[in-house]
Structures are given as structure tokens and as C-alpha cells.
Design a protein around this motif. Structure first.
Motif, PDB file in Angstrom:
ATOM      1  N   LEU A 292     -11.583   3.583  -3.098  1.00 33.44           N
ATOM      2  CA  LEU A 292     -11.537   2.635  -1.988  1.00 33.44           C
ATOM      3  C   LEU A 292     -12.946   2.150  -1.680  1.00 33.44           C
ATOM      4  O   LEU A 292     -13.871   2.950  -1.551  1.00 33.44           O
TER       5      LEU A 292
ATOM      6  N   VAL B 168      -5.112  10.086  -1.153  1.00 33.97           N
ATOM      7  CA  VAL B 168      -4.293   9.798  -2.336  1.00 33.97           C
ATOM      8  C   VAL B 168      -5.110  10.083  -3.596  1.00 33.97           C
ATOM      9  O   VAL B 168      -6.265   9.657  -3.702  1.00 33.97           O
TER      10      VAL B 168
ATOM     11  N   SER C 197      -4.255   6.407   7.696  1.00 31.25           N
ATOM     12  CA  SER C 197      -3.746   5.423   6.746  1.00 31.25           C
ATOM     13  C   SER C 197      -2.943   6.105   5.651  1.00 31.25           C
ATOM     14  O   SER C 197      -3.231   7.232   5.248  1.00 31.25           O
TER      15      SER C 197
ATOM     16  N   ALA D  24       0.605   4.125  -2.889  1.00 25.93           N
ATOM     17  CA  ALA D  24       0.296   5.518  -2.567  1.00 25.93           C
ATOM     18  C   ALA D  24       1.371   6.454  -3.120  1.00 25.93           C
ATOM     19  O   ALA D  24       1.060   7.518  -3.675  1.00 25.93           O
TER      20      ALA D  24
ATOM     21  N   LEU E 258      -3.144   5.515   2.743  1.00 22.13           N
ATOM     22  CA  LEU E 258      -4.010   5.640   1.571  1.00 22.13           C
ATOM     23  C   LEU E 258      -4.955   6.832   1.640  1.00 22.13           C
ATOM     24  O   LEU E 258      -5.649   7.134   0.667  1.00 22.13           O
TER      25      LEU E 258
ATOM     26  N   PHE F 205      -7.540  -4.735   1.915  1.00 14.77           N
ATOM     27  CA  PHE F 205      -6.451  -3.995   2.536  1.00 14.77           C
ATOM     28  C   PHE F 205      -5.673  -4.881   3.508  1.00 14.77           C
ATOM     29  O   PHE F 205      -6.190  -5.888   3.998  1.00 14.77           O
TER      30      PHE F 205
ATOM     31  N   LEU G  48      -7.538   7.449  -6.537  1.00 15.71           N
ATOM     32  CA  LEU G  48      -7.639   6.185  -5.813  1.00 15.71           C
ATOM     33  C   LEU G  48      -9.076   5.970  -5.347  1.00 15.71           C
ATOM     34  O   LEU G  48      -9.641   6.821  -4.650  1.00 15.71           O
TER      35      LEU G  48
ATOM     36  N   GLU H 217       0.813  -1.220   0.000  1.00 16.61           N
ATOM     37  CA  GLU H 217       0.000   0.000   0.000  1.00 16.61           C
ATOM     38  C   GLU H 217       0.845   1.269   0.000  1.00 16.61           C
ATOM     39  O   GLU H 217       0.524   2.248  -0.678  1.00 16.61           O
ATOM     40  N   GLU H 218       1.939   1.287   0.728  1.00 13.19           N
ATOM     41  CA  GLU H 218       2.777   2.489   0.773  1.00 13.19           C
ATOM     42  C   GLU H 218       3.389   2.778  -0.591  1.00 13.19           C
ATOM     43  O   GLU H 218       3.441   3.926  -1.033  1.00 13.19           O
TER      44      GLU H 218
END
Length: 243
Positions: A213, A208, A203, A178, A205, A194, A211, A174-175
Motif C-alpha cells: 500500500l 492483508v 480498513s 482482500a 485492507l 483507494f 499487499l 477492495e473487499e
């Protein structure tokens, strides 16, 4: 017996069930169409980029110049990582949109009929990432797939490509995702799963750009919930009849 109203068994203590002679029955295939449709809808939303303008248009603004650069599904190359039941259903839907389809799955031989039946070209993971305009993931989470798409793999993707993960959290780092989106090195992404669910406060995320979610609902629809429940109920009846 234990009926799992879903497919993944990652949240069930399988060794404990075996020790107690408890059969675990997943609802395999019952929500596959829901996930496949989610994937195509997410890819289309990301490529077109026009469906978040309701507030602006309703307020009298006219962001047409900003939104006329949306892209079509037709003619784009879709990369499917993991070519099991859901991956094949995604391929069939994508073919209807006249997309070119690449697939990667080391567990399926090159001569398997699924490749030709779905008009999918079998390639290696790196080639798939570098050629695809959209990538979707359909692999289980395990030691070999944890962090499958990390910074080096994301760097192989086209800067305007989009990514969808409706498989398992942890398959995408995830990092790194992002960072790629913030730097404009990736066109967009949609995540339904996730590493930690729900997402923790602050988070990586949060905020961002480009994106989407959603809270692990790709396989959850009115229709799939009915299919899942009916399937598990039927299998419970069969198991009880055998006792």
C-alpha cells in the motif's frame, strides 16, 4: 484559469468552473513516466518477493529457503487495462524486460497503430485477466469502471498472478481483493489509490498478506513534480498573455 498540478479532475467542480468561465488546465503527461516506473517496480517487487527481509537478515536470520521461489519479469505476461498514454509507457518498459504484453481498451480500435508499435496483443478483458501473470490498471473512474475488478473478475486471474492499481480508487473492489489475497487465490497486489483516502480506521485492507500500500504517490517524484510545476506555470503565462 485553474491549473491542476496533476492529471485527474475528479476533485474539481467542473460545472461550476464552466459557469464562471474558468479554464481548467491539467498537467497531462507530466507525471506519466513516474507512474509507469512505479507499476513495473511494484510488479517486480511482488513477483520476486525478496525485498522485505531486511529486518530478518540484519538480525542474523537467513530466510533463504523461503525466498528462493521469487519469479522473474522476463517471459511473464503483462495485462494492461486502459491503453492511454500511461498504459503505452508501461508497455514500452515491459517490453524492455522481455515480457509478453496484452492490452484491453474498448475506446481504441483494433487497427490503431499503438497496438503494433508497442508489440501489444489486443484482447477482451476476461481473456486478459485469465492469461496475465500481472495486471495493471490505467482507466479513469466512472460509472462504467467503478468496481471493474470485483470478485467475479478477480476469480478469473491466475492464483499466483499479481495486480497493480495506480489509476483510481474504486476501480478495484477492495473487499473482494482482500478476500482473494487472504484465501491465497491471488499472488499479490499493490494499491496506490483507494475508494476512501486516507484509509479509514479498521480498513478491510489492514493486515492483508502480500499487499503493498502506498499513499497515492505513484506519479509523485522529484522529477515529475518539477515537470508538472513547469508545465502549469507555462500554461498560466500563455493564458495571461491572451487576456
Amino acid at each position: 484559469m485553474l491549473g491542476r498540478l496533476g492529471v485527474g479532475l475528479y476533485n474539481i467542480d467542473l460545472p461550476a468552473c464552466r459557469a464562471r468561465e474558468i479554464d481548467v488546465i491539467p498537467a497531462s503527461g507530466a507525471n506519466a513516466d513516474s507512474v509507469a516506473e512505479y507499476v513495473l517496480l511494484a510488479i517486480g517487487t511482488l513477483l520476486r518477493g525478496a525485498f522485505a527481509a531486511t529486518g530478518e537478515v540484519a538480525a542474523g536470520r537467513w530466510p533463504r529457503d523461503r525466498l528462493i521461489g521469487g519469479r522473474e519479469l522476463a517471459g511473464k505476461t503483462l495485462g494492461i487495462v486502459g491503453f492511454g498514454d500511461i498504459g503505452r509507457r508501461v508497455a514500452r518498459l515491459a517490453e524492455a524486460f522481455r515480457m509478453r504484453i496484452l492490452g484491453h481498451d474498448p475506446l481504441i480500435s483494433a487497427t490503431h497503430a499503438d497496438w503494433s508499435e508497442t508489440k501489444t496483443e489486443m484482447v477482451g478483458l476476461e481473456e486478459l485477466l485469465s492469461r496475465a501473470d500481472a495486471v495493471t490498471l490505467h482507466v479513469p473512474l466512472g460509472p462504467e469502471t467503478h468496481g471493474l475488478l470485483s470478485a467475479p473478475q478477480l476469480a478469473l486471474m491466475k492464483p499466483d498472478a499479481v495486480l497493480v492499481n495506480a489509476a483510481r480508487g474504486g476501480v478495484v473492489e477492495e473487499e473482494a481483493l482482500a478476500a482473494a489475497l487472504r484465501a491465497g487465490r491471488l499472488g499479490g497486489a499493490a494499491l496506490d489509490v483507494f475508494e476512501t483516502e486516507p484509509l479509514p480506521p479498521a480498513s478491510v485492507l489492514a493486515g492483508v498478506p502480500n499487499l503493498l500500500l502506498t499513499p497515492h504517490i505513484a506519479g509523485a517524484t522529484v522529477e515529475s513534480n518539477a515537470r508538472v510545476s513547469s508545465l502549469i506555470a507555462a500554461r498560466v503565462l500563455v493564458a495571461l498573455a491572451m487576456c
